[in-house]
Design an enzyme around this catalytic site. Structure first.
Site, PDB file in Angstrom:
ATOM      1  N   GLY A  46       0.992  -1.248   0.019  1.00 12.62           N
ATOM      2  CA  GLY A  46       0.007  -0.040   0.161  1.00 12.62           C
ATOM      3  C   GLY A  46       1.006   1.268  -0.044  1.00 12.62           C
ATOM      4  O   GLY A  46       2.151   1.208   0.129  1.00 12.62           O
ATOM      5  N   CYS A  94       5.620  -0.456   7.742  1.00 14.41           N
ATOM      6  CA  CYS A  94       5.254   1.106   7.040  1.00 14.41           C
ATOM      7  C   CYS A  94       6.543   1.281   6.122  1.00 14.41           C
ATOM      8  O   CYS A  94       7.556   1.311   6.766  1.00 14.41           O
ATOM      9  CB  CYS A  94       4.921   2.070   7.949  1.00 14.41           C
ATOM     10  SG  CYS A  94       4.256   3.282   7.176  1.00 14.41           S
ATOM     11  N   LEU A  95       6.325   1.627   4.820  1.00 14.92           N
ATOM     12  CA  LEU A  95       7.489   2.417   4.141  1.00 14.92           C
ATOM     13  C   LEU A  95       8.205   3.460   4.664  1.00 14.92           C
ATOM     14  O   LEU A  95       9.243   3.754   4.550  1.00 14.92           O
ATOM     15  CB  LEU A  95       6.981   2.408   2.784  1.00 14.92           C
ATOM     16  CG  LEU A  95       6.415   0.922   2.094  1.00 14.92           C
ATOM     17  CD1 LEU A  95       5.758   1.594   0.637  1.00 14.92           C
ATOM     18  CD2 LEU A  95       7.380  -0.042   1.930  1.00 14.92           C
ATOM     19  N   GLU A 137      -3.621   2.596   5.288  1.00 13.92           N
ATOM     20  CA  GLU A 137      -3.567   3.676   4.233  1.00 13.92           C
ATOM     21  C   GLU A 137      -4.348   4.837   4.645  1.00 13.92           C
ATOM     22  O   GLU A 137      -3.961   6.127   4.596  1.00 13.92           O
ATOM     23  CB  GLU A 137      -3.700   3.119   2.860  1.00 13.92           C
ATOM     24  CG  GLU A 137      -2.548   2.221   2.525  1.00 13.92           C
ATOM     25  CD  GLU A 137      -1.323   2.391   2.905  1.00 13.92           C
ATOM     26  OE1 GLU A 137      -0.710   3.458   2.616  1.00 13.92           O
ATOM     27  OE2 GLU A 137      -0.378   1.351   2.976  1.00 13.92           O
ATOM     28  N   HIS A 140      -2.977   7.037   7.253  1.00 14.59           N
ATOM     29  CA  HIS A 140      -2.037   8.148   6.757  1.00 14.59           C
ATOM     30  C   HIS A 140      -2.470   9.375   6.194  1.00 14.59           C
ATOM     31  O   HIS A 140      -1.925  10.448   6.337  1.00 14.59           O
ATOM     32  CB  HIS A 140      -1.275   7.501   5.583  1.00 14.59           C
ATOM     33  CG  HIS A 140       0.042   6.450   5.865  1.00 14.59           C
ATOM     34  ND1 HIS A 140       0.945   7.156   6.526  1.00 14.59           N
ATOM     35  CD2 HIS A 140       0.243   5.311   5.528  1.00 14.59           C
ATOM     36  CE1 HIS A 140       1.816   6.133   6.616  1.00 14.59           C
ATOM     37  NE2 HIS A 140       1.506   4.941   6.198  1.00 14.59           N
TER      38      HIS A 140
HETATM   39  O1  K1U Z   1       1.803   2.241   3.964  1.00 12.54           O
HETATM   40  C1  K1U Z   1       2.624   1.748   3.863  1.00 12.54           C
HETATM   41  O2  K1U Z   1       3.741   2.336   4.192  1.00 12.54           O
HETATM   42  C2  K1U Z   1       2.895   0.718   3.081  1.00 12.54           C
HETATM   43  C3  K1U Z   1       2.714  -0.756   4.061  1.00 12.54           C
HETATM   44  C4  K1U Z   1       1.432  -1.107   3.996  1.00 12.54           C
HETATM   45  C5  K1U Z   1       1.041  -2.216   5.344  1.00 12.54           C
HETATM   46  C6  K1U Z   1       1.826  -3.269   5.533  1.00 12.54           C
HETATM   47  C7  K1U Z   1       1.400  -3.984   6.442  1.00 12.54           C
HETATM   48  C8  K1U Z   1       0.259  -4.179   7.184  1.00 12.54           C
HETATM   49  C9  K1U Z   1      -0.692  -2.886   6.922  1.00 12.54           C
HETATM   50  C10 K1U Z   1      -0.109  -2.136   5.870  1.00 12.54           C
HETATM   51  C11 K1U Z   1       3.603  -1.784   3.470  1.00 12.54           C
HETATM   52  O3  K1U Z   1       3.704  -2.472   2.525  1.00 12.54           O
HETATM   53  S1  K1U Z   1       5.232  -2.254   4.564  1.00 12.54           S
HETATM   54  C12 K1U Z   1       5.902  -3.463   3.451  1.00 12.54           C
HETATM   55  C13 K1U Z   1       5.115  -4.999   3.370  1.00 12.54           C
HETATM   56  O4  K1U Z   1       4.312  -5.115   4.249  1.00 12.54           O
HETATM   57  C14 K1U Z   1       5.425  -5.990   2.282  1.00 12.54           C
HETATM   58  C15 K1U Z   1       6.379  -5.467   1.450  1.00 12.54           C
HETATM   59  C16 K1U Z   1       6.606  -6.618   0.454  1.00 12.54           C
HETATM   60  C17 K1U Z   1       5.804  -7.626   0.250  1.00 12.54           C
HETATM   61  C18 K1U Z   1       4.931  -7.882   1.385  1.00 12.54           C
HETATM   62  C19 K1U Z   1       4.526  -6.931   2.095  1.00 12.54           C
HETATM   63 ZN    ZN Z   2       2.480   3.078   6.187  1.00 12.85          ZN
END
Ligand code: K1U
Ligand code: ZN
Length: 174
Positions: A46, A94-95, A137, A140
């Site tokens: 996301g 979270c990125l 998301e 955010h």
């Molecule tokens: O909002 C963001 O920073 C993105 C976040 C979203 C999220 C992850 C986990 C639970 C809820 C919301 C991410 O994508 S973190 C990276 C991640 O979870 C992932 C990356 C590569 C493959 C699978 C998962």
């Molecule tokens: Zn996030």
């Protein structure tokens, strides 16, 4: 398509309540496309517009497993219209908080109304990891990070470590 840098916490740009999008025009579609491309590249499941410094209520999501067909979603002005009483707990990342994870409990199923890529009003019902990701998301867009759902002690530790890493990076680059 453009890959955009993701803002890392702590940063005041991640604490803003974003105003709604007035209409989904070509500029908005370009933003959605760039966000999706950035999300796939990083990679993540996301991304919300404020994470790339754009204060508009736009999110993109694709919570499919790598073995499944992709299911990209681009949502403007997402609104929660219903949430289940049943809760689910997922380990969230979270990125904007790279390398930190924590269990967060949220409604397991949600119904969300939004404007799609053509500017049409749509509703989707999501459950499990997709519901978690959409809620993460949407948070955010109101300046809320997943660490705002955990204890203030754990949140403080994570944010202080990220601030320290930022200072070290700035010093190395100076
Ligand atoms: O909002 C963001 O920073 C993105 C976040 C979203 C999220 C992850 C986990 C639970 C809820 C919301 C991410 O994508 S973190 C990276 C991640 O979870 C992932 C990356 C590569 C493959 C699978 C998962
Ligand atoms: Zn996030």
């Amino acid at each position: 398509m453009t890959i955009l840098p993701v803002i890392i916490a702590p940063d005041p740009r991640l604490k803003v309540t974003c105003p709604p999008v007035e209409c989904v025009d070509d500029e908005m579609r370009r933003l959605m496309d760039d966000m999706l491309e950035t999300m796939y590249r990083v990679p993540g499941i996301g991304l919300a517009a404020p994470q790339i410094g754009v204060h508009k209520r736009v999110i993109v999501v694709d919570a499919t497993h790598k073995d499944e067909d992709p299911a990209p979603m681009k949502l403007a002005n997402p609104e929660l219209v219903w949430a289940s009483d049943e809760l689910g707990t997922y380990e969230e990342g979270c990125l904007s908080l790279p390398e930190y994870y924590a269990d967060v409990t949220r409604p397991d199923r949600v119904r969300v109304r939004y404007l799609d890529y053509e500017g049409e009003i749509r509703e989707i019902e999501a459950e499990g990891v997709l519901a978690t990701c959409i809620q993460h998301e949407m948070d955010h867009l109101d300046g809320i990070l997943f660490v705002d759902h955990i204890s203030s002690i754990k949140r403080g530790i994570i944010l202080r470590k990220l601030a320290k890493a930022k200072r070290a990076e700035a010093k190395a680059g100076a």
